[in-house]
Structure formats: structure tokens, C-alpha cells
Motif scaffolding. Structure first.
Motif, PDB file in Angstrom:
ATOM      1  N   GLY A  35       0.726  -1.058  -0.014  1.00  0.00           N
ATOM      2  CA  GLY A  35       0.020   0.101  -0.017  1.00  0.00           C
ATOM      3  C   GLY A  35       0.868   1.252  -0.011  1.00  0.00           C
ATOM      4  N   LEU A  36       2.268   1.175   0.119  1.00  0.00           N
ATOM      5  CA  LEU A  36       3.041   2.283   0.146  1.00  0.00           C
ATOM      6  C   LEU A  36       3.333   2.776  -1.561  1.00  0.00           C
ATOM      7  N   THR A  37       3.662   3.970  -1.745  1.00  0.00           N
ATOM      8  CA  THR A  37       4.210   4.333  -3.016  1.00  0.00           C
ATOM      9  C   THR A  37       5.581   4.084  -2.900  1.00  0.00           C
ATOM     10  N   GLU A  38       6.051   4.194  -4.320  1.00  0.00           N
ATOM     11  CA  GLU A  38       7.555   3.706  -4.315  1.00  0.00           C
ATOM     12  C   GLU A  38       8.536   4.849  -3.873  1.00  0.00           C
ATOM     13  N   ILE A  39       8.128   6.073  -3.825  1.00  0.00           N
ATOM     14  CA  ILE A  39       8.888   7.168  -3.032  1.00  0.00           C
ATOM     15  C   ILE A  39       8.835   6.898  -1.556  1.00  0.00           C
ATOM     16  N   ARG A  40       7.604   6.410  -1.004  1.00  0.00           N
ATOM     17  CA  ARG A  40       7.469   6.208   0.253  1.00  0.00           C
ATOM     18  C   ARG A  40       8.474   4.822   0.781  1.00  0.00           C
TER      19      ARG A  40
END
Length: 129
Positions: A35-40
């Protein structure tokens, strides 16, 4: 100059936040479905890698600037892991910009010694080009 580096180190330990670099990026295959973005994901990896390194730098600095008695009072067996965990938690809490995450990644990859690492991390505060 040394006082400035020590102040930066303390600030980094309190504000956000060995020499293991962060993962180079995702390996082959799909990205984890967390559920996390790549940047996160990159931010979290950089924070988790930076925490122990900054703690080690702080210990190294304390060892060279404090008396043996003062150094022993730090109780590093308990406080060092706590400072690392607090740094990681604080570093991961806000959504950092991609530029900040990239500076963390590059500094960790390129600098294995404390002084150059701290100098590299100064670029977090430089205005973007």
C-alpha cells in the motif's frame, strides 16, 4: 567546523532521526503490495539505513569529544538503539520530498565516513536547482 558537524548530527538525530547502504532499488519482479508508494518505500529504506549510521557517527563523535567518564555515562547499550529507533520513527513520519529521499540515498551510497556523510547530508537543506 567540528561544532557545526556535531550540531548537524544532533539535529539529524532529533529532527528526522555502521555503514550499510540502502537497497539499490526494487529487484526483479513486482513491487510488494504494502500500500506504499515507491517514494515512500524508498524513504523508509533510506531512514532505516541512515538511523544506525548516524547513531554510529554520534557515538564516534562522543568518544572523541567526551572524557571517558562522560562517555561511560551515556549507557550506549540502552541509549544507542533507542536513538536509532527514535530517528527512524521521526524520519519516516512525514512524507519527505523525492529530492530529500534521493540525497539520503546518494549520501549513504557514496560516503562511508562520518564527516563526509554529514557534509553530504547538508545538501538536504540546499535549495533545489
Amino acid at each position: 567546523m567540528r561544532a557545526t558537524r556535531s550540531a548537524l548530527l544532533v539535529t539529524l538525530l532529533l529532527a528526522c532521526g555502521g555503514s550499510s547502504p540502502p537497497p539499490a532499488g526494487p529487484g526483479p519482479g513486482p513491487a510488494p503490495d504494502d500500500g506504499l508508494t515507491e517514494i515512500r518505500r524508498r524513504q523508509n529504506a533510506a531512514c532505516e539505513a541512515l538511523g544506525p549510521v548516524l547513531t554510529a557517527c554520534a557515538v564516534e563523535d562522543a568518544r572523541t569529544t567526551m572524557t571517558p567518564e562522560e562517555f561511560d555515562q551515556l549507557a550506549l547499550e540502552q541509549t544507542a538503539p533507542q536513538h536509532t529507533a527514535e530517528f527512524i520513527e521521526a524520519c519516516e513520519a512525514p512524507d519527505l520530498g523525492s529530492r530529500t529521499v534521493r540525497v539520503y540515498e546518494v549520501c549513504l551510497r557514496e560516503e562511508s565516513e562520518c564527516e563526509p556523510l554529514l557534509a553530504c547530508l547538508d545538501h538536504v537543506h540546499d535549495p533545489a536547482p
